[in-house]
Design a protein around this motif. Structure first.
Motif, PDB file in Angstrom:
ATOM      1  N   LEU A 190      17.022 -35.677 -19.312  1.00 42.81           N
ATOM      2  CA  LEU A 190      16.238 -35.990 -20.286  1.00 42.81           C
ATOM      3  C   LEU A 190      15.395 -35.553 -20.811  1.00 42.81           C
ATOM      4  O   LEU A 190      14.831 -35.544 -22.511  1.00 42.81           O
ATOM      5  CB  LEU A 190      15.838 -36.983 -19.963  1.00 42.81           C
ATOM      6  N   PHE A 191      14.635 -34.157 -20.145  1.00 45.97           N
ATOM      7  CA  PHE A 191      13.487 -33.670 -21.003  1.00 45.97           C
ATOM      8  C   PHE A 191      14.330 -32.560 -22.150  1.00 45.97           C
ATOM      9  O   PHE A 191      13.632 -32.312 -23.096  1.00 45.97           O
ATOM     10  CB  PHE A 191      13.397 -32.630 -19.978  1.00 45.97           C
ATOM     11  N   PHE A 192      15.434 -32.016 -21.860  1.00 42.43           N
ATOM     12  CA  PHE A 192      15.928 -30.805 -22.361  1.00 42.43           C
ATOM     13  C   PHE A 192      16.648 -31.693 -23.636  1.00 42.43           C
ATOM     14  O   PHE A 192      16.645 -31.493 -24.527  1.00 42.43           O
ATOM     15  CB  PHE A 192      16.865 -30.272 -21.881  1.00 42.43           C
ATOM     16  N   ARG A 193      17.533 -33.156 -23.572  1.00 47.34           N
ATOM     17  CA  ARG A 193      17.679 -33.979 -24.617  1.00 47.34           C
ATOM     18  C   ARG A 193      16.066 -33.902 -25.478  1.00 47.34           C
ATOM     19  O   ARG A 193      16.187 -34.175 -26.493  1.00 47.34           O
ATOM     20  CB  ARG A 193      18.048 -35.492 -24.467  1.00 47.34           C
ATOM     21  N   PHE A 194      15.309 -34.442 -25.065  1.00 50.23           N
ATOM     22  CA  PHE A 194      13.835 -35.012 -25.096  1.00 50.23           C
ATOM     23  C   PHE A 194      13.482 -33.858 -26.551  1.00 50.23           C
ATOM     24  O   PHE A 194      13.334 -33.893 -27.837  1.00 50.23           O
ATOM     25  CB  PHE A 194      12.593 -35.182 -25.003  1.00 50.23           C
ATOM     26  N   ALA A 195      13.421 -32.316 -25.954  1.00 53.31           N
ATOM     27  CA  ALA A 195      12.781 -31.551 -26.848  1.00 53.31           C
ATOM     28  C   ALA A 195      14.058 -30.977 -27.623  1.00 53.31           C
ATOM     29  O   ALA A 195      13.473 -30.522 -28.671  1.00 53.31           O
ATOM     30  CB  ALA A 195      12.780 -30.116 -25.163  1.00 53.31           C
ATOM     31  N   ARG A 196      15.252 -31.287 -27.501  1.00 49.73           N
ATOM     32  CA  ARG A 196      16.023 -30.982 -28.344  1.00 49.73           C
ATOM     33  C   ARG A 196      16.420 -31.366 -29.593  1.00 49.73           C
ATOM     34  O   ARG A 196      15.839 -31.172 -31.015  1.00 49.73           O
ATOM     35  CB  ARG A 196      17.943 -30.568 -27.897  1.00 49.73           C
ATOM     36  N   LYS A 197      15.887 -32.915 -29.220  1.00 50.08           N
ATOM     37  CA  LYS A 197      14.656 -34.069 -30.436  1.00 50.08           C
ATOM     38  C   LYS A 197      14.373 -33.230 -31.188  1.00 50.08           C
ATOM     39  O   LYS A 197      14.155 -33.643 -32.510  1.00 50.08           O
ATOM     40  CB  LYS A 197      14.933 -35.305 -30.028  1.00 50.08           C
ATOM     41  N   LYS A 198      13.122 -33.520 -30.500  1.00 49.93           N
ATOM     42  CA  LYS A 198      12.173 -32.664 -30.979  1.00 49.93           C
ATOM     43  C   LYS A 198      12.222 -31.252 -31.892  1.00 49.93           C
ATOM     44  O   LYS A 198      11.613 -31.237 -33.119  1.00 49.93           O
ATOM     45  CB  LYS A 198      10.674 -32.450 -30.020  1.00 49.93           C
ATOM     46  N   ILE A 199      12.769 -30.772 -31.795  1.00 44.01           N
ATOM     47  CA  ILE A 199      13.386 -28.932 -32.105  1.00 44.01           C
ATOM     48  C   ILE A 199      13.805 -29.717 -33.473  1.00 44.01           C
ATOM     49  O   ILE A 199      13.323 -29.192 -34.718  1.00 44.01           O
ATOM     50  CB  ILE A 199      13.971 -27.972 -31.369  1.00 44.01           C
ATOM     51  N   ILE A 200      15.061 -30.581 -33.524  1.00 46.85           N
ATOM     52  CA  ILE A 200      15.504 -30.735 -34.804  1.00 46.85           C
ATOM     53  C   ILE A 200      14.547 -31.579 -35.413  1.00 46.85           C
ATOM     54  O   ILE A 200      14.675 -31.300 -36.639  1.00 46.85           O
ATOM     55  CB  ILE A 200      16.684 -31.923 -34.028  1.00 46.85           C
ATOM     56  N   GLU A 201      14.070 -32.555 -34.856  1.00 44.18           N
ATOM     57  CA  GLU A 201      13.436 -33.398 -35.974  1.00 44.18           C
ATOM     58  C   GLU A 201      12.161 -31.681 -36.266  1.00 44.18           C
ATOM     59  O   GLU A 201      11.799 -32.572 -37.838  1.00 44.18           O
ATOM     60  CB  GLU A 201      12.300 -34.086 -35.517  1.00 44.18           C
ATOM     61  N   LYS A 202      11.512 -30.910 -35.964  1.00 39.00           N
ATOM     62  CA  LYS A 202      10.937 -29.715 -36.815  1.00 39.00           C
ATOM     63  C   LYS A 202      11.675 -29.353 -37.703  1.00 39.00           C
ATOM     64  O   LYS A 202      11.078 -28.896 -38.805  1.00 39.00           O
ATOM     65  CB  LYS A 202      10.431 -28.896 -35.421  1.00 39.00           C
ATOM     66  N   GLU A 203      12.713 -28.627 -37.114  1.00 34.23           N
ATOM     67  CA  GLU A 203      13.184 -28.510 -38.113  1.00 34.23           C
ATOM     68  C   GLU A 203      13.695 -28.870 -39.287  1.00 34.23           C
ATOM     69  O   GLU A 203      13.659 -28.243 -40.599  1.00 34.23           O
ATOM     70  CB  GLU A 203      15.433 -27.971 -37.394  1.00 34.23           C
ATOM     71  N   LEU A 204      14.284 -30.239 -39.095  1.00 36.89           N
ATOM     72  CA  LEU A 204      14.751 -31.283 -40.427  1.00 36.89           C
ATOM     73  C   LEU A 204      13.129 -30.970 -41.086  1.00 36.89           C
ATOM     74  O   LEU A 204      13.293 -31.657 -42.883  1.00 36.89           O
ATOM     75  CB  LEU A 204      14.901 -32.684 -39.490  1.00 36.89           C
ATOM     76  N   GLU A 205      11.721 -31.432 -40.981  1.00 33.59           N
ATOM     77  CA  GLU A 205      10.839 -31.606 -41.016  1.00 33.59           C
ATOM     78  C   GLU A 205      10.289 -30.551 -42.044  1.00 33.59           C
ATOM     79  O   GLU A 205      10.262 -30.239 -43.327  1.00 33.59           O
ATOM     80  CB  GLU A 205       9.438 -32.044 -39.919  1.00 33.59           C
ATOM     81  N   LYS A 206      10.712 -29.659 -41.323  1.00 35.83           N
ATOM     82  CA  LYS A 206      10.413 -27.706 -42.305  1.00 35.83           C
ATOM     83  C   LYS A 206      11.475 -27.822 -43.214  1.00 35.83           C
ATOM     84  O   LYS A 206      10.795 -26.924 -44.351  1.00 35.83           O
ATOM     85  CB  LYS A 206      10.578 -26.803 -41.445  1.00 35.83           C
ATOM     86  N   SER A 207      12.362 -28.349 -43.480  1.00 34.39           N
ATOM     87  CA  SER A 207      13.194 -28.157 -44.717  1.00 34.39           C
ATOM     88  C   SER A 207      13.094 -28.749 -45.647  1.00 34.39           C
ATOM     89  O   SER A 207      13.823 -28.739 -46.682  1.00 34.39           O
ATOM     90  CB  SER A 207      15.271 -28.552 -43.566  1.00 34.39           C
ATOM     91  N   ALA A 208      13.005 -29.975 -45.207  1.00 31.82           N
ATOM     92  CA  ALA A 208      12.411 -31.020 -45.524  1.00 31.82           C
ATOM     93  C   ALA A 208      11.021 -29.988 -46.896  1.00 31.82           C
ATOM     94  O   ALA A 208      11.215 -30.775 -48.326  1.00 31.82           O
ATOM     95  CB  ALA A 208      11.897 -32.295 -45.560  1.00 31.82           C
ATOM     96  N   ILE A 209      10.412 -29.661 -46.089  1.00 30.92           N
ATOM     97  CA  ILE A 209       8.643 -29.147 -46.595  1.00 30.92           C
ATOM     98  C   ILE A 209       9.078 -27.882 -47.660  1.00 30.92           C
ATOM     99  O   ILE A 209       8.687 -28.064 -48.819  1.00 30.92           O
ATOM    100  CB  ILE A 209       7.693 -28.924 -45.101  1.00 30.92           C
ATOM    101  N   LYS A 210      10.113 -27.485 -46.986  1.00 30.74           N
ATOM    102  CA  LYS A 210      11.032 -26.588 -48.303  1.00 30.74           C
ATOM    103  C   LYS A 210      11.477 -26.974 -49.462  1.00 30.74           C
ATOM    104  O   LYS A 210      11.106 -26.220 -50.178  1.00 30.74           O
ATOM    105  CB  LYS A 210      11.790 -25.254 -47.228  1.00 30.74           C
ATOM    106  N   LEU A 211      12.337 -27.314 -48.964  1.00 26.46           N
ATOM    107  CA  LEU A 211      13.336 -28.181 -50.654  1.00 26.46           C
ATOM    108  C   LEU A 211      12.435 -29.091 -51.187  1.00 26.46           C
ATOM    109  O   LEU A 211      11.943 -28.736 -52.739  1.00 26.46           O
ATOM    110  CB  LEU A 211      13.945 -29.604 -49.587  1.00 26.46           C
TER     111      LEU A 211
END
Length: 268
Positions: free
Chosen positions: A31-52
């Motif tokens: 669960l921790f790794f899934r949560f961490a992975r989800k957070k990483i993906i959200e951060k990457e998506l947020e970075k991509s949105a900011i870059k876009l």
């Protein structure tokens, strides 16, 4: 025998507890790794949105710059050439009419000559604004030196330079670099009230580094971009067209430093 069973009865709950604890730890880790992975993906998506969003702003600024230049050129052509050609047309019609006296004809021809001379001068000036002749004939180094010398000639500012550049960019790219430096100088004098400007241009293997500094009153970088200053937008959009990177350092009463890196393939 009873003692053996008694010991086994004590061990079984311990083993079961250990198994449950191990399962709990495994589930918790998953669960921790899934949560961490989800957070990483959200951060990457947020970075991509900011870059876009940043890319969209740069693209919009580029389009605005191009449209503004087109409008300026159209206005210059209308004001400096079209109106004068209308005057020439009127004089020619009068000459063709045949109703003018000899003196009037001479005067009309003199006016036509004067107007056409002005039109030619205006055309040269417009062409100069589009592509400075020195840039076309002698290249970027001489064009930048002349630009800095023009500012220094006012005696109100000192414009220093250290330029080490080989012909690694196309003429169109060199024009963008020239316009960037021109914008930087104008901003330093007009807005920064600077008295000292220094341009350093270094051309190394695979990249060109442009460093520009002034001793002006400085500005808050984030605030300047948020307020939509056209000068900074123009510079950033031209850097984007060149596929370059720009770093701006400035604070109030501390001047400003611009570092621009432009990659090129001349040494590959």
């Amino acid at each position: 025998m009873e003692l053996l069973f008694s010991e086994e009865n004590k061990i079984i709950p311990i083993v079961l507890s250990a198994i449950f604890l191990l399962l709990f730890m495994v589930v918790s880790l998953v669960l921790f790794f899934r949560f961490a992975r989800k957070k990483i993906i959200e951060k990457e998506l947020e970075k991509s949105a900011i870059k876009l969003a940043s890319q969209k702003k740069v693209l919009q600024a580029t389009i605005e710059t191009q449209e503004r230049e087109r409008k300026r050129i159209a206005q210059d052509l209308h004001d400096a050439i079209s109106a004068k050609l209308n005057v020439v047309s009127l004089h020619i019609n009068m000459l063709l009419d045949g109703s003018l006296t000899t003196n009037e004809q001479q005067e009309s021809l003199s006016n036509v000559l004067g107007v056409t001379t002005n039109v030619l001068e205006s055309s040269r000036q417009i062409a100069h604004d589009l592509l400075p002749p020195i840039l076309e004939k002698f290249g970027l180094v001489e064009a930048l030196k002349e630009l800095l010398a023009e500012f220094g000639a006012t005696k109100k500012v000192v414009a220093q330079h250290q330029i080490n550049y080989l012909t690694t960019l196309t003429k169109a790219e060199e024009l963008h670099v020239f316009r960037i430096v021109q914008e930087l100088l104008n901003n330093s004098v007009r807005h920064g009230k600077a008295t000292l400007m220094r341009l350093e241009l270094q051309d190394a293997a695979g990249e060109m580094k442009l460093t520009y500094k002034d001793n002006g009153k400085g500005f808050l970088v984030k605030q300047a971009f948020n307020e939509g200053g056209l000068g900074l937008k123009n510079i950033k959009s031209r850097v984007a067209i060149l596929n370059g990177e720009i770093q701006i350092k400035s604070s109030l009463n501390q001047g400003a430093t611009f570092t621009i890196i432009i990659k090129h393939n001349s040494y590959e």
